[in-house]
Motif scaffolding. Structure first.
Motif, short mmCIF file in Angstrom:
data_model
loop_
_atom_site.label_atom_id
_atom_site.label_comp_id
_atom_site.label_asym_id
_atom_site.label_seq_id
_atom_site.Cartn_x
_atom_site.Cartn_y
_atom_site.Cartn_z
N ASP A 122 -12.66 8.39 37.81
CA ASP A 122 -11.23 8.68 37.69
C ASP A 122 -10.80 9.78 38.66
N GLY A 123 -11.73 10.52 39.15
CA GLY A 123 -11.47 11.58 40.13
C GLY A 123 -12.77 11.95 40.82
N ILE A 124 -12.63 12.63 41.96
CA ILE A 124 -13.81 13.01 42.76
C ILE A 124 -13.80 14.51 42.99
N LEU A 125 -14.95 15.14 42.79
CA LEU A 125 -15.14 16.56 43.11
C LEU A 125 -16.09 16.65 44.29
N LEU A 126 -15.62 17.31 45.35
CA LEU A 126 -16.44 17.56 46.53
C LEU A 126 -16.98 18.98 46.44
N ALA A 136 -13.72 21.02 30.28
CA ALA A 136 -12.37 20.48 30.42
C ALA A 136 -12.22 19.11 29.76
N GLY A 137 -13.34 18.52 29.32
CA GLY A 137 -13.29 17.25 28.61
C GLY A 137 -13.72 16.05 29.42
N ALA A 138 -14.30 16.26 30.59
CA ALA A 138 -14.70 15.15 31.45
C ALA A 138 -16.16 14.78 31.24
N LEU A 139 -16.48 13.58 31.69
CA LEU A 139 -17.87 13.14 31.79
C LEU A 139 -18.23 13.15 33.27
N PRO A 140 -18.99 14.16 33.73
CA PRO A 140 -19.34 14.22 35.16
C PRO A 140 -20.55 13.35 35.46
N ILE A 141 -20.51 12.68 36.63
CA ILE A 141 -21.66 11.90 37.08
C ILE A 141 -21.96 12.28 38.52
N LEU A 142 -23.23 12.33 38.86
CA LEU A 142 -23.66 12.68 40.21
C LEU A 142 -23.73 11.41 41.05
N LEU A 143 -22.98 11.38 42.14
CA LEU A 143 -22.91 10.20 42.99
C LEU A 143 -23.94 10.28 44.11
N PRO A 144 -24.81 9.29 44.23
CA PRO A 144 -25.83 9.31 45.27
C PRO A 144 -25.26 8.95 46.63
N VAL A 145 -25.99 9.31 47.66
CA VAL A 145 -25.62 8.93 49.02
C VAL A 145 -25.97 7.46 49.19
N VAL A 146 -24.94 6.62 49.37
CA VAL A 146 -25.13 5.18 49.47
C VAL A 146 -24.49 4.67 50.76
N PRO A 147 -24.79 3.44 51.17
CA PRO A 147 -24.16 2.88 52.37
C PRO A 147 -22.64 2.84 52.23
N MET A 185 -11.58 6.62 22.37
CA MET A 185 -11.02 7.07 23.66
C MET A 185 -12.17 7.50 24.57
N ARG A 186 -12.33 6.81 25.69
CA ARG A 186 -13.41 7.21 26.59
C ARG A 186 -13.01 8.46 27.36
N LYS A 187 -14.00 9.20 27.80
CA LYS A 187 -13.75 10.42 28.56
C LYS A 187 -13.40 10.10 30.00
N ILE A 188 -12.68 11.01 30.63
CA ILE A 188 -12.41 10.93 32.06
C ILE A 188 -13.72 11.09 32.81
N VAL A 189 -13.97 10.21 33.76
CA VAL A 189 -15.20 10.25 34.55
C VAL A 189 -14.91 10.90 35.90
N ILE A 190 -15.60 11.98 36.19
CA ILE A 190 -15.46 12.67 37.47
C ILE A 190 -16.76 12.53 38.25
N GLY A 191 -16.65 11.96 39.44
CA GLY A 191 -17.82 11.81 40.29
C GLY A 191 -18.00 13.00 41.20
N LEU A 192 -19.20 13.55 41.22
CA LEU A 192 -19.53 14.67 42.10
C LEU A 192 -20.33 14.15 43.29
N GLY A 193 -19.85 14.45 44.48
CA GLY A 193 -20.59 14.05 45.67
C GLY A 193 -21.90 14.80 45.77
N GLY A 194 -23.00 14.10 45.63
CA GLY A 194 -24.29 14.75 45.69
C GLY A 194 -24.65 15.22 47.09
#
Length: 242
Positions: free
Chosen positions: A63-67, A40-51, A1-10
């Protein structure tokens, strides 16, 4: 079972004087967000500023976004002149995170906004901000209260009909306070769901579409009493995981 991926706006920050690349900004986030999401069981990733053309694909990986929190939002984004009490802002980051939010909404991904993130949700929906809490109230609470950054600074009241009440299970709550701006005019579909005694809006949510909640305080810097907010965020991921 893969973890929930939460992207953090860098967010961007200046390189320190010791950096070999003094003119290149650094992308960073607060490790408190990572700790709470991992707990909480998530895999957080830092999202870069992209076009803008790449943002939809970036959001699609999550799977979700944290601002997160950060600097003041540029007043031009809510059609206001800059007040002398407004702090520094970064239009690149502002525009990027607004597009992150809009793409998450389009893709029906849940969004959690924290401090600046809550304000950004409101601005993205067409709302405005008080550029300093003193412009809202003649007797504001201490915003920000850096001495109690990780503990209770003041109390808030939570609307009993809100999603936030369903998460926190209490009509009153002690929170920290690390902001000097606050929500003024609510954006489209935004609902104010918590208030401090000086009238500051302490939480917003959107009544339509995917789960979207923004809180003005910093739950990632507080204790386990705030874990339920991150648990609720992860519980809203609808995409089947395998």
């Amino acid at each position: 079972m893969r973890k929930i991926v939460i992207g953090l706006g860098g967010v961007y920050g200046k390189a320190p004087p010791s950096s070999a690349f003094p003119t290149l900004r650094r992308l960073f986030t607060n490790e408190g967000y990572l700790s709470k999401l991992q707990k909480a069981g998530a895999l957080p990733i830092l999202l870069p500023v992209v076009p803008n053309t790449d943002i939809a694909q970036l959001v699609g990986m999550c799977d979700g976004i944290l601002l997160p929190g950060g600097s003041d939002i540029d007043p031009s984004l809510y059609q206001a002149d800059r007040h002398p009490l407004c702090g520094p802002s970064d239009l690149d980051v502002d525009r990027y995170q607004i597009e992150l939010f809009k793409s998450a909404r389009e893709q029906q991904k849940p969004v959690l906004g924290i401090c600046r993130g809550a304000q950004l949700i409101n601005v993205a929906q067409g709302g405005t901000l008080f550029q300093d809490c003193s412009l809202q109230s003649e007797k504001p609470l201490t915003h920000p209260d850096y001495e109690r950054w990780g503990s209770v600074s003041h109390q808030i009241t939570v609307s009993p009909s809100s999603m936030l009440f369903g998460i926190l299970k209490t009509p009153t709550l002690g929170v920290n306070s690390l902001h000097h701006q606050s929500v003024a005019t609510l954006g489209a579909d935004c609902i104010a769901t918590a208030f401090s005694c000086d009238g500051s809006i302490e939480a917003v949510e959107i009544g339509s579409g995917a789960w979207t909640v923004g809180v003005q305080w910093h739950p990632e810097a507080m204790g386990s009493e705030m874990d339920c907010l991150f648990d609720a965020f992860l519980s809203q991921v609808r995409r089947p995981l395998s």
